[in-house]
Write an enzyme that holds these catalytic residues in place. Structure first.
Site, PDB file in Angstrom:
ATOM      1  N   LEU A  24       0.939  -1.226  -0.116  1.00 23.51           N
ATOM      2  CA  LEU A  24       0.103  -0.191   0.147  1.00 23.51           C
ATOM      3  C   LEU A  24       0.927   1.178  -0.062  1.00 23.51           C
ATOM      4  O   LEU A  24       1.828   1.331   0.896  1.00 23.51           O
ATOM      5  CB  LEU A  24      -0.955  -0.048   1.150  1.00 23.51           C
ATOM      6  CG  LEU A  24      -1.943  -1.331   1.252  1.00 23.51           C
ATOM      7  CD1 LEU A  24      -2.745  -1.201   2.491  1.00 23.51           C
ATOM      8  CD2 LEU A  24      -2.801  -1.315   0.107  1.00 23.51           C
ATOM      9  N   HIS A  46      -3.362   4.192  -2.341  1.00 28.87           N
ATOM     10  CA  HIS A  46      -4.409   3.231  -1.747  1.00 28.87           C
ATOM     11  C   HIS A  46      -5.043   3.924  -0.461  1.00 28.87           C
ATOM     12  O   HIS A  46      -6.197   3.783  -0.368  1.00 28.87           O
ATOM     13  CB  HIS A  46      -3.639   1.928  -1.545  1.00 28.87           C
ATOM     14  CG  HIS A  46      -3.094   1.253  -2.519  1.00 28.87           C
ATOM     15  ND1 HIS A  46      -1.802   1.100  -2.505  1.00 28.87           N
ATOM     16  CD2 HIS A  46      -3.774   0.407  -3.394  1.00 28.87           C
ATOM     17  CE1 HIS A  46      -1.592   0.176  -3.460  1.00 28.87           C
ATOM     18  NE2 HIS A  46      -2.613  -0.090  -4.063  1.00 28.87           N
ATOM     19  N   VAL A 103      -2.702   9.776  -7.170  1.00 25.53           N
ATOM     20  CA  VAL A 103      -1.867  10.436  -6.216  1.00 25.53           C
ATOM     21  C   VAL A 103      -0.643  10.443  -6.665  1.00 25.53           C
ATOM     22  O   VAL A 103       0.005   9.372  -7.076  1.00 25.53           O
ATOM     23  CB  VAL A 103      -2.071   9.911  -4.657  1.00 25.53           C
ATOM     24  CG1 VAL A 103      -1.070  10.527  -3.834  1.00 25.53           C
ATOM     25  CG2 VAL A 103      -3.668   9.766  -4.320  1.00 25.53           C
TER      26      VAL A 103
END
Ligand code: PAF
Length: 285
Positions: free
Chosen positions: A36, A40, A179
């Protein structure tokens, strides 16, 4: 924050989530393959903001990897993932073993239609069949009200939206923005494969998307001209190999000739043998 409860069996999952659903709680799921990163975690934050209860799913799904792809070496670090999820306040993680998900006789697959054909579909045959199958299984296991996906896997989100509509699944599909690292590289679990030098070269993906935006803002409308200039930027990085640089309709993913309405610029590039994807929507003022 307390560590999340980790569930590995379908029976335990249903026992944990069923009462919440019956009590009328809105359940959100964040499907991941682990390793992650902030991308996420932005999905987790969105789910926690919009739902009463969030389940994080961690499963490296073998059926979406082709022969020779990185299934065996895909980064796996459950403890690090749990620490990150705990810090975000996630209470429940479903991390099944492969045998819990695919029984020995498993032989039913979801075959997505036209939207799975171009781009990733051409370069990773069978990939979206594996993704659609696991996501449908996950939806049936958890019966969430909402599911959260990242825009970086733009085509994946389209495939899942189509499947959800076509198969009448009562699940809201939410797609959250990409992101990026401070230098623009889209966050991806696969960035961890890159050596420091290759990591620096990988910024050419974002630079090429920025150039496309600048060209469109400056009045350029020719899709092939824009794609050619993007390829030049990418190939300025030593050892970059392009799978595709495509300007396509954001809904159908069919190639466009002119950028005179919103257009998806999508690319897949190998740097030091690591395959990276990225995209952005080009808008016309
Ligand atoms: O985007 C991913 O990480 C995977 O494709 C998904 C949706 C978790 C299915 O395995």
């Amino acid at each position: 924050m307390d560590p999340p409860r980790v569930i590995t069996t379908l029976d335990d999952l249903r026992a944990a989530v069923g009462p919440l659903r019956r009590a009328g709680w809105r359940v959100g799921v964040v499907p991941t393959m682990g390793a992650l990163h902030e991308g996420h975690l932005s999905l987790v934050h969105a789910s926690r903001a919009e739902c009463d209860f969030t389940v994080a799913w961690i499963f490296v799904n073998p059926s979406q990897f082709g022969p020779g792809e990185d299934y065996a070496r895909y980064p796996r670090d459950l403890q690090a993932d749990l620490d990150k999820l705990a810090a975000c306040g996630v209470e429940l993680v479903f991390a099944p073993a492969e045998g819990e998900v695919y029984g020995p006789e498993h032989d039913t697959w979801v075959e997505p239609g036209a939207v799975a054909g171009p781009l990733e579909g051409e370069h990773r045959p069978g990939h979206f069949r594996g993704v659609a199958t696991i996501v449908l299984k996950l939806f049936n296991m958890i019966a969430p009200d909402a599911a959260y996906f990242g825009q970086k896997d733009y085509q994946q989100a389209l495939v899942i939206r189509r499947m959800t509509a076509d198969l009448d699944l009562p699940i809201e599909i939410r797609v959250c923005p990409i992101v990026r690292e401070s230098d623009g590289l889209a966050m991806s679990s696969r960035n961890a494969y890159l050596s420091p030098a290759a990591r620096r070269r990988a910024t050419v993906l974002w630079k090429s998307l920025c150039l496309a935006k600048e060209l469109v803002a400056g009045g350029e409308r020719g899709a092939e001209t824009i794609a050619r200039r993007m390829r030049e930027v990418i190939l300025s990085a030593e050892d970059a190999r392009i799978d595709y640089v495509a300007l396509v309709d954001p809904e159908t993913l069919q190639q466009v000739e002119r950028v005179d309405r919103p257009t998806l610029a999508a690319l897949a590039v190998r740097i030091e043998n690591t395959r990276l994807i990225d995209n952005c929507i080009l808008t016309v003022e």
